[in-house]
Structures are given as C-alpha cells and as structure tokens.
Design a protein around this motif. Structure first.
Motif, PDB file in Angstrom:
ATOM      1  N   VAL A   1       0.838  -1.207   0.000  1.00 55.49           N
ATOM      2  CA  VAL A   1       0.000   0.000   0.000  1.00 55.49           C
ATOM      3  C   VAL A   1       0.871   1.254   0.000  1.00 55.49           C
ATOM      4  N   VAL A   2       1.937   1.245   0.812  1.00 52.06           N
ATOM      5  CA  VAL A   2       2.833   2.409   0.852  1.00 52.06           C
ATOM      6  C   VAL A   2       3.506   2.609  -0.498  1.00 52.06           C
ATOM      7  N   GLY A   3       3.887   1.503  -1.152  1.00 49.80           N
ATOM      8  CA  GLY A   3       4.511   1.625  -2.460  1.00 49.80           C
ATOM      9  C   GLY A   3       3.581   2.256  -3.481  1.00 49.80           C
ATOM     10  N   VAL A   4       2.330   1.811  -3.506  1.00 47.76           N
ATOM     11  CA  VAL A   4       1.362   2.397  -4.429  1.00 47.76           C
ATOM     12  C   VAL A   4       1.128   3.872  -4.091  1.00 47.76           C
ATOM     13  N   ALA A   5       1.001   4.174  -2.798  1.00 45.71           N
ATOM     14  CA  ALA A   5       0.784   5.565  -2.394  1.00 45.71           C
ATOM     15  C   ALA A   5       1.989   6.437  -2.765  1.00 45.71           C
TER      16      ALA A   5
END
Length: 361
Positions: A161-165
């Motif tokens: 999720v952090v990577g996508v964000a």
C-alpha cells in the motif's frame, strides 16, 4: 536410488482431505475462511465509487448549507449558545448528507463478509474467552510461527500500500509544480481529482492484496482441516457403524428371516423343486389372495432344508425344474406370482388338489 517417505504412511500424518462432516463441524465452531481486510477494502472501494457518483450532489448541498448558516454570520452576535446551536445544526446536516455514502459502505461491506462465509451465526463466539485475553496466551500466540507469519503478512500488505501511495504521490508532486500557472478557482478541483485518483489506486491495491489474503486463508483452513487415515476410519465407524457390528446385525437379520421363512413352509400348499438345487414353496388362499404367493424359496442347502420341512409337515413336493427356476429367479418371498406363470402354477395346484382328494401325498 529412490528413498521411500515412510512418514507419509504413518497413522498420524494428516494427508487426507477433510470430509463433509468435518467441514460442517468446523463451520459450527466458526472456523471458516475469511479475510477482514477483504471486507474493509471492498467497503473502502464502495465509498469511493459512491463519492464519485454522489459527490457533486453532496458537495453542492454542503456549499448551500455553509452559505445559509455562515453567510450572514458577521451580522450575528456570536454567543456560546449560538455557536453550540450552529455546531449541532452543522453536525446533524453533515450526518444527513453523508448517510447515503455510509449506507453504501455498510451494505457492500456486509455483502462482502457474507459472500466469504455465507450466513453464519455462532453463539459460542459471543461468550467471553478469558484465555484470549490472558497475557501468557497472547505472548505464546505472538511468539509462535503462525504469529510470525501473520506479522510478515501485515508488513507485506503495508509495504504494498505504501509503495502504491508513494508512486501516486510522486506523480502528484509533478502536478503541484504546475499549480502556480493555474487559476485560483481551479486549484481545489485539481487537488480534489489528484487526491481521488490516489485513493482509487490505494483502494485497488488493497482489494488485490485482500483477495490474495482470502485465497491464503482458504488454503490455511484446508490444511488445518486435513485428516489422518485413522481419523477417517474413526469417522466412518461413527457415521456408518462398526463394520463388525453391522455384519453381525445383518447375519442376525438373515437368521431371523430364514427362521421365519422356514416356519412359513408349514403353511404352504406345495413346494416345487428342481429337484435338488432349487425349492420354492407356494401358498394360495382364494379369499385373501389374487394369485398364489411365494412364502419360501432357496437354493442348495436352503432348498434341502425347505424340502425337509415340507416333508415334516406333509406339504406336497412337486418336481418341475423349469417352473422352480423361473419362480426362484423372478419372484421374491412374500410376492404373488406374475401372470405369465399362472397357467403352469395352476396346473401344479390342480394336480396337488386332486392328489389330496384321493388321499395321496
């Protein structure tokens, strides 16, 4: 040279798929494959879709509400009571405006949860379990291999999720550079669309991760429900009974049926024989039967016993191999003879009645 994995044949090795009964028992205990992350991710995506559809109407109503309550605020006397009333009005109006979106999230989230486990109610799970809140039990659960796997899974979800964000924010940063050239009125719209696109990407990532987690939960449940060969045998004994006991019951039932059948030989009018391989006893009462009825039949040893009983009770023996074979193969005990055998049986009975009339056996 191949080495045999003898442990696969061990009685305690759980290598067999779970039976329907074991699955049903696990379901009654609340052990089902479900992913809470999937429910929350689907609900979050539903909120975004609802905002996309209902957002303009919600924002327009909110603007009208602010203009109505705060447009002439400069002319009002700001008192504690006035501020309280204004805040209460704003909160109630905001709840009313956001109610459709919240309802969509609740309905979609509930549907996602029900689709995973189907309608399920486990009263035992509502009772307090003090072992779950025990520090020792909690520490053992955290320090176990399962706890480590759950922690690793949570870290992987967070990293995804952090990577996508991060990638979305990186593209948003390039858009921020161009905001200086945009008109002031267009800035909120540009920022709103950028933030909404970021939320959509995060929601899609959450749904994909949650779907993978649900597949893993199903796999983990299947592994936990596996059974050993001994457990399969024990369940078979419980559901269908012990094979030895069932065999003894069947043997006892055959003995009772055979004894009752031999008792019926004494009531027969004639016994038709093969002469040694088959014996069929027939009885006929014109006032209660439409046709002669087979009251006993047997082959080999049973046929010999039927003939012996017939001789003991002076029941006539008639040797007719074709008729004896036909009756033995086509008529069960207690059934009436078929119409195609009426003629042959009638001739035998007529012969028996004539012999009786003459006083001969």
């Amino acid at each position: 040279m191949r080495t045999l994995q003898l442990q696969r044949f061990a009685a305690g090795e759980r290598t067999e798929r779970a039976t329907p009964r074991r699955r049903q028992e696990a379901r009654k205990e609340g052990r089902v494959a479900r992913s809470p992350e999937l429910t929350s991710a689907v609900a979050f995506a539903a909120v975004l879709v609802a905002l996309r559809i209902l957002g303009p109407a919600v924002w327009g109503e909110w603007e009208n509400l602010i203009q109505r309550d705060l447009g002439g605020s400069a002319l009002k006397s700001w008192t504690v009571e006035g501020v309280r009333a204004l805040m209460a009005t704003q909160v109630m109006a905001a709840a009313r405006i956001m109610l459709p979106i919240a309802a969509v999230a609740a309905v979609i989230g509930l549907a996602a949860a029900v689709m995973q486990v189907r309608p399920l109610f486990v009263p035992q799970l509502l009772l307090p379990d003090f072992q779950r809140i025990s520090p020792a039990t909690g520490w053992r659960r955290i320090a176990s291999l399962q706890g480590a796997l759950e922690a690793l899974k949570s870290l992987l979800k967070l990293a995804a999720v952090v990577g996508v964000a991060y990638t979305s924010l990186a593209s948003l940063a390039h858009q921020m550079i161009n905001l200086s050239a945009a008109e002031l009125d267009a800035v909120p719209g540009i920022l709103g669309r950028a933030v909404f696109n970021l939320a959509i990407r995060v929601a899609c990532a959450m749904v994909v991760i949650a779907a993978i987690d649900y597949v893993y939960q199903r796999y983990s449940l299947e592994r936990s429900l596996r059974m050993s060969k001994q457990e399969l045998k024990d369940e078979l004994k419980e559901t269908e009974g012990n094979p030895l006991v069932k065999s003894a019951v069947r043997r006892r039932a055959r003995q009772i049926a055979s004894r009752r059948m031999m008792q019926n030989v004494a009531k027969a009018d004639v016994v038709i024989t093969n002469p040694t391989h088959y014996a069929v006893a027939l009885a006929y009462q014109s006032d209660t039967m439409n046709a002669p009825q087979v009251v006993a039949k047997g082959a080999d040893f049973v046929a010999q016993e039927i003939r012996r009983r017939a001789e003991e009770h002076d029941v006539p023996l008639v040797e007719n191999p074709p008729l004896a074979q036909a009756l033995y193969r086509t008529v069960d005990i207690g059934q009436e003879i078929p119409p195609d055998l009426y003629q042959a049986v009638a001739e035998v009975l007529a012969y028996v009645y004539r012999m009786r009339a003459k006083g001969r056996r």
